[in-house]
Design an enzyme around this catalytic site. Structure first.
Site, PDB file in Angstrom:
ATOM      1  N   GLN A 117       0.831  -1.202   0.000  1.00 58.16           N
ATOM      2  CA  GLN A 117       0.000   0.000   0.000  1.00 58.16           C
ATOM      3  C   GLN A 117       0.872   1.262   0.000  1.00 58.16           C
ATOM      4  O   GLN A 117       1.858   1.327   0.733  1.00 58.16           O
ATOM      5  CB  GLN A 117      -0.911   0.011   1.227  1.00 58.16           C
ATOM      6  CG  GLN A 117      -1.902  -1.133   1.269  1.00 58.16           C
ATOM      7  CD  GLN A 117      -3.005  -1.000   0.252  1.00 58.16           C
ATOM      8  OE1 GLN A 117      -3.296   0.087  -0.244  1.00 58.16           O
ATOM      9  NE2 GLN A 117      -3.640  -2.119  -0.082  1.00 58.16           N
ATOM     10  N   TYR A 149      -6.138 -12.854  -4.404  1.00 61.15           N
ATOM     11  CA  TYR A 149      -5.238 -11.746  -4.745  1.00 61.15           C
ATOM     12  C   TYR A 149      -4.472 -11.365  -3.471  1.00 61.15           C
ATOM     13  O   TYR A 149      -4.343 -10.197  -3.113  1.00 61.15           O
ATOM     14  CB  TYR A 149      -6.002 -10.539  -5.285  1.00 61.15           C
ATOM     15  CG  TYR A 149      -6.990 -10.827  -6.388  1.00 61.15           C
ATOM     16  CD1 TYR A 149      -6.573 -10.856  -7.726  1.00 61.15           C
ATOM     17  CD2 TYR A 149      -8.332 -11.055  -6.109  1.00 61.15           C
ATOM     18  CE1 TYR A 149      -7.482 -11.112  -8.745  1.00 61.15           C
ATOM     19  CE2 TYR A 149      -9.242 -11.307  -7.114  1.00 61.15           C
ATOM     20  CZ  TYR A 149      -8.821 -11.335  -8.433  1.00 61.15           C
ATOM     21  OH  TYR A 149      -9.733 -11.597  -9.442  1.00 61.15           O
ATOM     22  N   GLU A 173      -2.213 -16.007  -4.994  1.00 65.89           N
ATOM     23  CA  GLU A 173      -1.577 -14.855  -5.627  1.00 65.89           C
ATOM     24  C   GLU A 173      -0.848 -15.320  -6.888  1.00 65.89           C
ATOM     25  O   GLU A 173      -0.193 -16.374  -6.867  1.00 65.89           O
ATOM     26  CB  GLU A 173      -0.608 -14.193  -4.650  1.00 65.89           C
ATOM     27  CG  GLU A 173       0.349 -13.181  -5.232  1.00 65.89           C
ATOM     28  CD  GLU A 173      -0.356 -12.004  -5.889  1.00 65.89           C
ATOM     29  OE1 GLU A 173       0.052 -11.649  -7.017  1.00 65.89           O
ATOM     30  OE2 GLU A 173      -1.289 -11.453  -5.285  1.00 65.89           O
ATOM     31  N   ASP A 226      -9.026  -8.940  -2.729  1.00 65.37           N
ATOM     32  CA  ASP A 226      -8.460  -7.599  -2.905  1.00 65.37           C
ATOM     33  C   ASP A 226      -7.929  -7.505  -4.338  1.00 65.37           C
ATOM     34  O   ASP A 226      -6.719  -7.538  -4.566  1.00 65.37           O
ATOM     35  CB  ASP A 226      -7.342  -7.374  -1.884  1.00 65.37           C
ATOM     36  CG  ASP A 226      -6.691  -6.007  -2.016  1.00 65.37           C
ATOM     37  OD1 ASP A 226      -7.315  -5.109  -2.609  1.00 65.37           O
ATOM     38  OD2 ASP A 226      -5.551  -5.842  -1.546  1.00 65.37           O
ATOM     39  N   CYS A 253     -10.343  -0.758  -4.757  1.00 60.82           N
ATOM     40  CA  CYS A 253      -9.647   0.518  -4.919  1.00 60.82           C
ATOM     41  C   CYS A 253     -10.232   1.359  -6.045  1.00 60.82           C
ATOM     42  O   CYS A 253      -9.704   2.422  -6.356  1.00 60.82           O
ATOM     43  CB  CYS A 253      -8.144   0.299  -5.137  1.00 60.82           C
ATOM     44  SG  CYS A 253      -7.740  -0.738  -6.534  1.00 60.82           S
TER      45      CYS A 253
END
Length: 296
Positions: A117, A149, A173, A226, A253
């Site tokens: 992040q 993710y 992932e 995510d 996001c």
């Protein structure tokens, strides 16, 4: 349809300074023009703009950014200010190095070229938001819980911290180097696993080959996802829906992609029960959201 609980305002992130959010970025990508000058791109172009400072960066990153240096021969310079080790530069194809990021008292290892992040308070804020978004009445630590993710295991760790070290959770992932670090970061949880794979392909195989016992564990599961800015998309949402988990927590996001996926989840029999929004990108139009879905 269940009532959706909306946050009255976009929530500020603790740690932003008094100048309305200036000084929040711990990672900045700078570009290099044909003369070796470094700077950000102008809006909606590939024109490099030389700047004297980086007001949106943390003070440490801004002070360490090589804005006056010449980088002829490179096309990009990344500057980052991780939780420990000081400011560092990533130039060209140099070998990635392992860094450590802190979330509260917990350490996460990752490559300096990997995803983390950009807001200095985001990981801790989103960890708490994901924990709050999970309905404990619907959570089963022995179910086939998933972190899709999953990166280096940030949200899988959030789930483990909330529900105990015996919690079963698998993080998925596509980037193998991130999976390697996730395995290390999650090593204290006996039921945690880290797998490498594209989420859509991994889910398709899981759903198609699940035995009746495995399907039962999936139907008791909590799934955290995510996805990138483009969102999960119809195919992944349909695969999640086919697994029939008890609840889904979605970290988004991009509000537009999230709204689209909310509709897709509705088609799969899931209701958006709660959503919170966070101002993780001050002075931009971007907003991070954490939504909770329950099965109808």
């Amino acid at each position: 349809m269940a009532k959706v609980t909306l946050a009255p305002v976009v929530e500020a992130v603790p740690g932003d300074d008094e100048r309305n959010g200036l000084g929040w970025r711990t990672r900045v990508s700078l570009h290099v023009d044909e003369h070796g000058n470094v700077g950000p791109f102008a809006a909606r172009s590939h024109r490099v703009v030389s700047v004297a400072d980086l007001p949106l960066a943390t003070p440490e990153l801004s002070a360490g950014a090589p804005l006056s240096q010449n980088f002829d021969g490179f096309d990009r310079v990344d500057v980052l200010n991780p939780s420990s080790g000081g400011v560092r530069l990533i130039m060209g194809k140099q070998k990635p190095q392992v860094i450590t990021e802190l979330v509260g008292e917990r350490e996460f290892s990752l490559l300096d070229s990997g995803f983390w992040q950009v807001h200095h308070g985001a990981a801790e804020v989103l960890t708490a938001a994901v924990q709050d978004a999970i309905d404990p009445e619907l959570f089963d630590p022995a179910a086939s819980n998933l972190d899709l993710y999953g990166g280096v295991g940030l949200f899988a760790a959030a789930v483990g911290d909330k529900f105990g070290p015996a919690t079963k959770i698998t993080t998925v992932e596509a980037e193998s180097s991130a999976t390697d670090h996730a395995a290390k970061n999650l090593s204290e949880w006996l039921g945690a696993h880290a797998e490498t794979g594209r989420v859509d392909r991994w889910l398709r195989q899981l759903v198609s080959k699940a035995t009746s016992a495995e399907r039962a564990r999936l139907e008791r599961a909590t799934i955290v996802l995510d996805p990138p800015r483009s969102g999960a998309g119809r195919e992944v949402v349909e695969l999640v829906g086919a697994a029939k988990p008890a609840q889904v927590v979605y970290v988004a996001c991009d509000p537009v992609a999230f709204a689209r996926d909310v509709a897709f989840f509705g088609e799969q029999g899931y209701t958006l029960a709660k959503v919170r929004a966070f101002d993780l990108f001050p002075h931009t139009h971007h907003v991070e959201a954490v939504g909770s879905f329950t099965r109808n």
